[in-house]
Structures are given as C-alpha cells and as structure tokens.
Design a protein around this motif. Structure first.
Motif, short mmCIF file in Angstrom:
data_model
loop_
_atom_site.label_atom_id
_atom_site.label_comp_id
_atom_site.label_asym_id
_atom_site.label_seq_id
_atom_site.Cartn_x
_atom_site.Cartn_y
_atom_site.Cartn_z
N TYR A 71 0.50 8.36 9.27
CA TYR A 71 1.24 8.64 8.14
C TYR A 71 0.80 7.97 6.87
O TYR A 71 1.34 7.88 5.77
CB TYR A 71 2.73 7.97 8.20
CG TYR A 71 3.49 8.53 9.50
CD1 TYR A 71 4.14 9.85 8.99
CD2 TYR A 71 3.28 8.18 10.71
CE1 TYR A 71 4.80 10.67 10.20
CE2 TYR A 71 4.08 8.99 11.77
CZ TYR A 71 4.46 10.16 11.64
OH TYR A 71 5.27 10.73 12.58
N ARG A 72 -0.45 7.57 6.78
CA ARG A 72 -1.19 7.12 5.71
C ARG A 72 -1.40 8.19 4.68
O ARG A 72 -1.48 9.54 4.99
CB ARG A 72 -2.42 6.53 5.91
CG ARG A 72 -2.49 5.18 6.87
CD ARG A 72 -1.98 4.04 6.15
NE ARG A 72 -2.88 3.80 4.98
CZ ARG A 72 -3.93 3.02 5.13
NH1 ARG A 72 -4.15 2.44 6.22
NH2 ARG A 72 -4.61 2.70 3.97
N ILE A 73 -1.40 7.91 3.59
CA ILE A 73 -1.36 8.82 2.36
C ILE A 73 -2.64 9.89 2.57
O ILE A 73 -2.44 11.09 1.98
CB ILE A 73 -1.29 8.14 1.07
CG1 ILE A 73 -0.96 9.14 -0.29
CG2 ILE A 73 -2.62 7.47 0.80
CD1 ILE A 73 0.20 9.72 0.07
N GLU A 74 -3.55 9.36 2.87
CA GLU A 74 -4.73 10.28 3.22
C GLU A 74 -4.52 11.31 4.25
O GLU A 74 -5.07 12.47 4.01
CB GLU A 74 -6.04 9.52 3.72
CG GLU A 74 -6.76 8.48 2.43
CD GLU A 74 -7.14 9.26 1.18
OE1 GLU A 74 -7.66 10.19 1.17
OE2 GLU A 74 -6.52 8.83 0.23
N CYS A 75 -3.95 11.13 5.25
CA CYS A 75 -3.52 12.01 6.09
C CYS A 75 -2.62 12.98 5.52
O CYS A 75 -2.60 14.48 5.83
CB CYS A 75 -2.98 11.69 7.43
SG CYS A 75 -4.03 10.60 8.36
N LEU A 76 -1.57 12.56 4.91
CA LEU A 76 -0.48 13.50 4.22
C LEU A 76 -1.10 14.23 3.06
O LEU A 76 -0.73 15.35 3.04
CB LEU A 76 0.55 12.47 3.63
CG LEU A 76 1.45 11.61 4.52
CD1 LEU A 76 2.13 10.31 3.74
CD2 LEU A 76 2.34 12.60 5.34
N TYR A 170 6.65 4.67 4.45
CA TYR A 170 6.55 3.17 3.71
C TYR A 170 5.87 2.21 4.27
O TYR A 170 5.01 1.47 3.89
CB TYR A 170 7.96 2.65 3.23
CG TYR A 170 8.82 3.62 2.51
CD1 TYR A 170 8.84 3.52 1.29
CD2 TYR A 170 9.47 4.83 3.13
CE1 TYR A 170 9.75 4.10 0.43
CE2 TYR A 170 10.20 5.56 2.40
CZ TYR A 170 10.25 5.35 0.64
OH TYR A 170 11.02 6.01 -0.11
N ARG A 171 5.80 2.20 5.55
CA ARG A 171 5.31 1.07 6.56
C ARG A 171 3.86 1.06 6.44
O ARG A 171 2.88 0.34 6.52
CB ARG A 171 5.76 1.20 7.72
CG ARG A 171 7.39 0.69 7.81
CD ARG A 171 7.79 0.90 9.38
NE ARG A 171 9.28 0.37 9.49
CZ ARG A 171 10.30 0.58 10.26
NH1 ARG A 171 9.88 1.52 11.08
NH2 ARG A 171 11.34 0.13 10.39
N ALA A 172 3.37 2.58 6.23
CA ALA A 172 1.97 2.74 6.37
C ALA A 172 1.28 2.54 4.93
O ALA A 172 0.07 2.18 4.99
CB ALA A 172 1.72 3.95 7.04
N ASN A 173 1.99 2.71 4.03
CA ASN A 173 1.57 2.94 2.47
C ASN A 173 1.63 1.88 1.71
O ASN A 173 0.89 1.26 0.71
CB ASN A 173 1.87 4.31 2.15
CG ASN A 173 1.33 5.40 2.77
OD1 ASN A 173 -0.03 5.66 2.77
ND2 ASN A 173 1.88 6.05 3.54
N ILE A 174 2.81 1.12 1.49
CA ILE A 174 3.37 0.27 0.68
C ILE A 174 2.66 -1.14 0.94
O ILE A 174 2.86 -1.51 2.11
CB ILE A 174 4.87 0.15 0.46
CG1 ILE A 174 5.55 1.59 0.28
CG2 ILE A 174 5.55 -0.85 -0.40
CD1 ILE A 174 4.96 2.13 -1.11
N GLY A 175 2.26 -1.58 -0.12
CA GLY A 175 1.79 -2.92 0.12
C GLY A 175 0.03 -2.71 0.16
O GLY A 175 -0.80 -3.95 0.06
#
Length: 243
Positions: A71-76, A170-175
């Motif tokens: 669910y990281r932004i790169e996969c999305l 959120y858990r994979a990307n925020i922070g």
C-alpha cells in the motif's frame, strides 16, 4: 474495459461508461471509498468522455494484499499508470482524496493530458510546506484536522471501524520523508473551502511546484464530487477542452 493486473499480481476491478470515441477520463477514488463514490460524477461526464474508473487495491471489487508494503504510494502510483495504459490513448486523470495523492505521483512518471486534483495534496509538496511553514497558524490548523491519521496508526482498534486495506494507506505512507518534485502536466486543483480534512492552505502548496496550475474553489465539503458533481464536471470539461 477488462480488469487490470497490478505489478504484484492483484486484480483491479475496472468500470467504463461513455462512447469509446470520446476523450478518456480516468477517475481514482480515495479513502474510505470505493469506485461507487464516482457515480454522480460519471453521470455528468459520460456524455462528453469515455469514463474509466476502478476500485483501488484492497477496496470494493479489487483484490487486497496481506502485507503493508503493497500500500506504499509507489505501488498505488503504478496501479494508476497500469490502468491508464490499459485504457489506451490520451488520458485525463482525476483524483479525489488519496486518489489525488496517487495522481500527483503518477503524473511525475506518465504522460497524462491533464490532471485534476481534488482534496488531496502531493506527499512531497506537503512535506515541503510543513518544513517551510511550521509552526504557523496554517500548519497547526492542518495538523488539528489530521488528528485521525495518528489514530489510524493505533493497532487493531481502527480496524474494527474502517476497511483494513484502506487504513494501510496511512500506516504505510504517513510519517515517511518525501521529496517535492516539479509537475509539468497541466493541473487543475479543485479546492472545497469547507473541507473538514484538507485545508486550502495545504492544497495551495502545489503552487510552488506546478508549471501550469489552475485553481478553482467551491464552498463545499470534502466529498464535493458527490454533493456538487455538476460543478466539478463543468470544470473538468472546460479544462480538458483547453488541453
């Protein structure tokens, strides 16, 4: 359109309406929605466009991964590009909420005719905005509106309320640390001034990074695509004609 396979083997459920001879617009939804959130806008766009939209990974009719990394932004972002390539030809991209977040990344790597971002900033632009302006009234106001992001990182409890796959966004990307990049694609930002989650100040961070940016504001809440589909559709049509 047929369903589309992702790079890591998930099947994305894809929908289509409108004449195949019309220009193509691709709609990408956010959290905690499914593709169904676009129904009011599809009705407004299908006479002018071939409309393509899909359930993002883990939501609606699309398959989900068991691991957070998927669910990281790169996969999305890769999913957006794969659906656009499967649609074929020139594509106008529209994203709402996390769909817009994905869109910002996609237009950095794929040639879209135009990009419309609604209630969702680029992660790199947001990081830069916070770094340059914190602490300030605008940044503190946005942090207050983003309280739920910290809550979503609490183990187990949020999963009882929201779809787990959506929470992994959120858990994979925020922070994480994201570098801002310039956006060459013609971009339309639609900013609902009554958005309870994303402030106009944060959305306007894109002005620093876009080569060709048009901004429209509307006195509406976060789900403007459902409450004001006629307004949103009119702006998308006008912007697409100018491309």
């Amino acid at each position: 359109m047929d369903d589309v396979m992702t790079g890591d083997g998930l099947r994305l459920r894809v929908y289509e309406d409108g004449a195949a001879t019309n220009p193509t617009v691709l709609l990408v939804h956010g959290f905690p929605d499914t593709a169904a959130v676009w129904e009011p806008l599809v009705r407004e766009l299908k006479d002018s466009f071939r409309v393509v939209w899909y359930d993002v990974r883990g939501m609606g009719g699309s398959e989900a991964l068991a691991t957070r990394e998927g669910y990281r932004i790169e996969c999305l972002k890769d999913d957006v590009i794969r659906v656009a390539e499967a649609a074929g030809g020139k594509v106008h991209l529209v994203g709402h909420d996390w769909g817009a977040v994905q869109g910002w990344r996609a237009v950095q790597e794929h040639a879209f005719e135009s990009f419309t971002a609604i209630s969702g900033p680029d992660l790199g632009h947001a990081s830069d905005w916070y770094a340059r302006n914190f602490p300030s009234k605008d940044t503190v106001n946005q942090l207050i509106r983003s309280w739920y992001m910290a809550a979503f990182k609490i183990p187990k409890l949020p999963d009882l309320i929201f779809p787990t796959a959506g929470l992994e966004l959120y858990r994979a990307n925020i922070g994480q640390k994201y570098e801002p990049k310039r956006i060459a694609t013609r971009t339309l930002q639609i900013i609902p001034t009554k958005d309870a989650f994303v402030t106009p100040a944060l959305m306007k961070a894109a002005e620093r990074w876009c080569d060709d940016l048009t901004v429209k504001t509307v006195p509406a809440g976060h789900w403007v695509i459902k409450t004001h589909p006629e307004v949103v559709a009119t702006w998308i049509k006008e912007f697409a004609r100018e491309s």
